[in-house]
Design an enzyme around this catalytic site. Structure first.
Site, PDB file in Angstrom:
ATOM      1  N   SER A   1      -3.279   5.488 -11.015  1.00 37.57           N
ATOM      2  CA  SER A   1      -3.173   5.535  -9.612  1.00 37.57           C
ATOM      3  C   SER A   1      -3.965   6.567  -8.886  1.00 37.57           C
ATOM      4  O   SER A   1      -5.254   6.185  -9.078  1.00 37.57           O
ATOM      5  CB  SER A   1      -1.723   6.012  -9.510  1.00 37.57           C
ATOM      6  OG  SER A   1      -1.089   5.911  -8.252  1.00 37.57           O
TER       7      SER A   1
ATOM      8  N   GLU B   1       2.874  -4.194  -9.334  1.00 37.95           N
ATOM      9  CA  GLU B   1       2.555  -2.638  -8.924  1.00 37.95           C
ATOM     10  C   GLU B   1       3.535  -2.394  -8.042  1.00 37.95           C
ATOM     11  O   GLU B   1       4.086  -1.134  -8.114  1.00 37.95           O
ATOM     12  CB  GLU B   1       1.282  -2.462  -8.502  1.00 37.95           C
ATOM     13  CG  GLU B   1       0.033  -2.955  -9.393  1.00 37.95           C
ATOM     14  CD  GLU B   1      -0.219  -1.563 -10.326  1.00 37.95           C
ATOM     15  OE1 GLU B   1       0.337  -0.883 -10.179  1.00 37.95           O
ATOM     16  OE2 GLU B   1      -1.211  -1.868 -10.716  1.00 37.95           O
TER      17      GLU B   1
ATOM     18  N   HIS C   1       4.234  -0.455 -11.175  1.00 36.73           N
ATOM     19  CA  HIS C   1       3.316   0.880 -11.231  1.00 36.73           C
ATOM     20  C   HIS C   1       3.983   1.915 -12.256  1.00 36.73           C
ATOM     21  O   HIS C   1       5.161   1.939 -12.177  1.00 36.73           O
ATOM     22  CB  HIS C   1       3.177   1.179  -9.703  1.00 36.73           C
ATOM     23  CG  HIS C   1       2.342   2.189  -9.715  1.00 36.73           C
ATOM     24  ND1 HIS C   1       0.961   2.000  -9.613  1.00 36.73           N
ATOM     25  CD2 HIS C   1       2.016   3.460  -8.887  1.00 36.73           C
ATOM     26  CE1 HIS C   1       0.110   2.946  -9.256  1.00 36.73           C
ATOM     27  NE2 HIS C   1       0.791   4.004  -8.750  1.00 36.73           N
TER      28      HIS C   1
END
Length: 545
Positions: free
Chosen positions: A206, A333, A429
């Protein structure tokens, strides 16, 4: 005794609870506390100490308001935040490859003490693992003027005439400079822990992945690592003017002038609280533009010193040099951000149209997603679009740009969507990281991965951890590097459980199963392939925090 000698002094670690053959050295300072006279400045080398320093517990985290499961929270007065942690085989042969990890958290939260990032399993696979804390939020990424003039009028779009915006004294990108300082510490000290300073792989997820991308193209970090792992890099990069506008907003929320003196007078907790108030205001205001949908207001800055362009543009220009990349994203995600309530809810056609307009997305892209997801609720269409815009498409293009500029890159996608009971879970995610670190047993990650793992999950975890280790060791994760744009016949690794691979083979013509999830992507239409053809036609806008 598990005592090691660094250039600053001796340190004592402890045996890892899960594997007594691994030594964990925790909370080891790589730079002095960045407060007092050192606040908002470049990191400074840590002062030497006498005797043996006890390094058996994680150090304090960077100023933040987040409280994460299994990890320490920040309290005012916690200042010795520039620390790192090392996991190394107790009886290793020396000269082992090193994996240095930068955590995610939108540049405002998270730490190396999260249970997800325990390095025991990876160290058991033959790596020396280093995780680190660096400055976050305004402390790490807020723009600080060098003169006692407001760097920006709160209602203006341009710097105040006469303001000194030179970056020398109070640089932008202090969080990235911390990470470089940690890498320099690794270069100078890791041999004492059995690692090779010439075999360093920098990894992150990220915002941590975008930090890795930034350091890959930064001249100042050149030579500090030879390989890089990027999971779910985020599409967010600011100009100095954009960062200055954020400073004006945060200073106003903190009730201080947007000047060097005003910001220095505000304690860290005041700037943390002000940042939260600014983000909350964007979240409540549907008319506030791009920041309304996911109010993350900090990120790397094109300061003209450390960074001159977005990493995607810099990689396309060849700035990645000889660094080898391993890039991965998940296939769903943004569903995580919706699940934890940090994303705007888009449930009407009008809201979806405004979202597309705010980001400059063409109607053809939105309609293309609708056609590929005919049974999906409108919220899922939005989440899929935002997944591509913020993470998946940007990550893929980083790998492609590096390859087209003459570099070497490998691409993977995480698509595990079934839990041990064959129930539906999201490949969202952060779900991939506990698999790659080998930490599925940690209760704090069960929300991310859909509950306690089954045997198939543990097998997938071992395969992903082995790919990281092989890449860090040999530069080969187990499949062919990209030889062209993803989706045009290029090799892409799709991470799934064995059962999912078998089910996928049953759905495909002839029932042919790809070898261990590796396939040539001849058709890139659909969620699993990132909707590549739609994005190639529409183009990808580069975003600011």
């Amino acid at each position: 005794m598990d005592v090691f000698t660094t250039k600053s002094g001796r340190v004592r670690g402890r045996r890892a609870a899960r594997d007594r053959g691994i030594v964990a050295v925790l909370g080891l300072p790589y730079a002095d506390p960045p407060f007092g006279a050192r606040r908002f400045r470049e990191p400074q080398p840590t002062e030497p100490w006498d005797g043996v320093r006890d390094c058996t517990a994680f150090g304090p985290v960077s100023p933040q308001s987040a409280e994460l499961p299994g990890a320490p929270s920040w309290s005012p007065g916690d200042e010795d935040i520039l620390t790192l942690n090392i996991w190394t085989p107790a009886d290793g042969p020396g000269d082992l490859p090193v994996l240095v990890w930068i955590h995610g958290g939108a540049y405002v939260f998270g730490s190396s003490a999260q249970p997800d990032f325990d390095g025991t399993a990876l160290a058991g696979g033959g790596l020396v693992v280093v995780t680190l804390n660096s400055r976050l939020g305004f402390e790490g990424f807020g723009h600080v003027p060098d003169a006692d003039l407001p760097v920006l009028d709160a209602d203006a779009d341009l710097p105040v005439p006469g303001a000194d915006t030179s970056p020398a004294a109070f640089p932008d990108n202090r969080g990235l400079l911390d990470q470089i300082a940690a890498l320099e510490w690794v270069r100078d000290n890791i041999s004492a822990f059995g690692g090779s300073p010439d075999r360093v792989t920098l990894a992150g997820q990220s915002s941590g992945a975008t930090s890795v991308a930034c350091l890959t193209v930064a001249d100042r970090a050149r030579g500090l690592f030879r390989r890089a792992v990027l999971h779910s890099a985020v599409n967010a990069f600011a100009t100095v003017e954009q960062a200055a506008r954020t400073t004006a907003e945060v200073a106003a929320a903190a009730g201080v002038p947007a000047t060097r003196a005003g910001l220095l007078a505000a304690p860290p907790e005041a700037l943390v609280a002000a940042t939260d108030r600014v983000c909350e205001r964007y979240a409540r205001d549907p008319g506030s533009g791009q920041r309304h949908y996911d109010p993350a207001i900090y990120g790397p800055v094109a300061d003209g010193v450390l960074l001159t362009a977005d990493p995607l543009e810099a990689l396309a220009a060849g700035a990645g040099g000889a660094v080898e990349l391993l890039v991965c994203h998940t296939t769903e995600e943004y569903w995580l951000l919706d699940a934890v309530g940090s994303s705007a809810k888009i449930t009407s056609e009008e809201q979806l149209a405004v979202f597309a307009a705010d980001f400059g997305l063409p109607a053809s892209l939105v309609e293309g997603y609708r056609e590929r997801l005919p049974a999906a609720p409108l919220l899922d269409v939005y989440l899929s679009l935002y997944s591509g815009l913020l993470f998946a498409e940007y990550s893929t293009r980083l790998a492609e740009a590096h390859v087209l500029a003459g570099g070497r890159a490998f691409l993977a996608r995480f698509d595990r969507r079934r839990d041990r009971t064959a129930g539906r879970v999201r490949a969202w995610h952060c779900a991939d990281i506990p698999f790659a670190f080998g930490n599925l047993h940690e209760e704090s990650v069960h929300f991310l991965v859909g509950g306690p793992p089954g045997a198939a999950d543990q097998d997938l975890s071992r395969r992903m951890a082995r790919a990281w280790a092989e890449f860090a060791t040999h530069g080969d994760p187990g499949w062919a590097p990209l030889d062209g744009p993803a989706g045009s016949g290029a090799t892409v690794r799709v991470w799934r459980t064995e059962a999912e691979e078998e089910a996928d083979a049953d759905r495909r013509p002839g029932g042919a199963r790809s070898a261990d999830g590796v396939r040539r992507m001849e058709d890139d239409r659909g969620a699993e392939h990132g909707f590549r053809d739609l994005w190639r036609t529409a183009g990808l806008p580069l975003l600011a925090p």
